[in-house]
Scaffold this active site. Structure first.
Site, PDB file in Angstrom:
ATOM      1  N   ASP A  79       0.861  -1.190   0.000  1.00 40.64           N
ATOM      2  CA  ASP A  79       0.000   0.000   0.000  1.00 40.64           C
ATOM      3  C   ASP A  79       0.889   1.229   0.000  1.00 40.64           C
ATOM      4  O   ASP A  79       1.987   1.219   0.564  1.00 40.64           O
ATOM      5  CB  ASP A  79      -0.971   0.001   1.185  1.00 40.64           C
ATOM      6  N   ASP A 168      -9.671   3.267   6.185  1.00 34.68           N
ATOM      7  CA  ASP A 168      -8.539   3.255   7.111  1.00 34.68           C
ATOM      8  C   ASP A 168      -8.984   3.973   8.376  1.00 34.68           C
ATOM      9  O   ASP A 168      -9.068   5.199   8.418  1.00 34.68           O
ATOM     10  CB  ASP A 168      -7.355   3.956   6.449  1.00 34.68           C
ATOM     11  N   GLU A 170      -8.057   4.269  12.317  1.00 34.13           N
ATOM     12  CA  GLU A 170      -6.981   3.930  13.249  1.00 34.13           C
ATOM     13  C   GLU A 170      -6.632   5.138  14.107  1.00 34.13           C
ATOM     14  O   GLU A 170      -7.402   6.097  14.190  1.00 34.13           O
ATOM     15  CB  GLU A 170      -5.762   3.446  12.469  1.00 34.13           C
TER      16      GLU A 170
END
Length: 277
Positions: A79, A168, A170
């Site tokens: 990624d 994503d 986090e």
């Protein structure tokens, strides 16, 4: 005449003050990275990336080679974000990488300036690729960010080479770990994002997270383990305990050296099946 000039000067002063105030508001409205985030290469808003707290490329440490693959077969991938700039995709292909996820957006005000080179370049070399969105749940609703993502690179097409978009979610590089949201509010935000993304694309988004953050900020919610593929971040030789009651992982980000590397939990036929939906 003096009165008119005085009045004009006052108006000009007010205008300048307004412009200055607007500029200051614009400058201060962008989130500022924490000291920890700066240590991991995030110097300004928009530069957040997957697994930033676990990134080892700025230190001397390296992750051990994985031993727990979940299945006998795995597919290797990477990624990338703006931090990688223009990627040499031929070199990545020759190194055995067969899929890539590319950061497209963050919040509702950032688009990766290298997105086209990274997203199209990985596709052109033969990889299956997808896009990801770095969530900022304290800045706008899940629906707003899902729409921004889908409009700016996070869409999906059934061409057999495009993976569903990834959320994503986090650690916050700009402030409070859980973005100031309660566990129930965070779960609601995530659901809002996922429902909106599916309504836009017809696909269930992949969820990228790690066990500690997910447990802390969602109460280890099991609300999504039957619908959304798990992309777990753990820089170790084994994948460890999975968050949220997921019975298995779909992707595992296991190191950031020399850049973020990932395993897909299955063979190439299963990866293609995920792309096809």
């Amino acid at each position: 005449m003096k009165s008119a000039l005085t009045g004009a000067a006052v108006c000009l002063g007010l205008l300048l003050a307004s412009i200055t105030g607007s500029a200051q508001a614009s400058t201060t409205s962008a989130p500022q990275p924490t000291a920890q985030a700066r240590q991991h290469g995030i110097d300004k808003a928009g530069e957040a990336y997957m697994g930033w707290t676990q990134n080892t490329t700025t230190t001397s440490s390296t992750a051990a080679a994985p031993t727990d693959f979940g299945t006998a077969a795995v597919v290797e991938g990477i990624d990338v974000s703006s931090h990688q700039g223009n990627v040499d995709w031929a070199a990545q292909w020759n190194a055995g990488k067969r899929f890539a996820y590319v950061k497209a957006t963050e919040g509702t005000s950032y688009k990766n300036p290298y997105f086209a080179q990274q997203y199209n370049g990985s596709y052109n070399v033969g990889m299956i690729r997808g896009a990801y969105h770095f969530a900022l749940p304290n800045s706008s609703s899940g629906a707003t960010q899902a729409n921004y993502f889908a409009t700016n690179g996070g869409g999906w097409s059934g061409d057999g080479k495009t993976l569903p978009g990834a959320l994503d979610i986090e650690y916050n590089p700009y402030g409070a770990t859980c973005y100031g949201l309660s566990q129930s509010a965070m779960v609601s935000w995530i659901r809002d994002f996922l429902n909106t993304y599916k309504s836009r694309t017809g696909r269930d988004a992949v969820i990228y997270t790690n066990y500690n953050w997910w447990s802390t900020c969602t109460g280890n919610s099991t609300a999504f383990n039957a619908t959304n593929p798990l992309w777990v971040a753990r820089y170790a030789s084994t994948v460890g305990t999975l968050p949220g009651g997921w019975p298995f992982y779909t992707f595992w980000q296991w190191t950031s050296t020399p850049l973020d590397q990932n395993h897909f939990n299955g063979d190439m036929s299963r990866l293609t099946a995920l792309a096809n939906g």
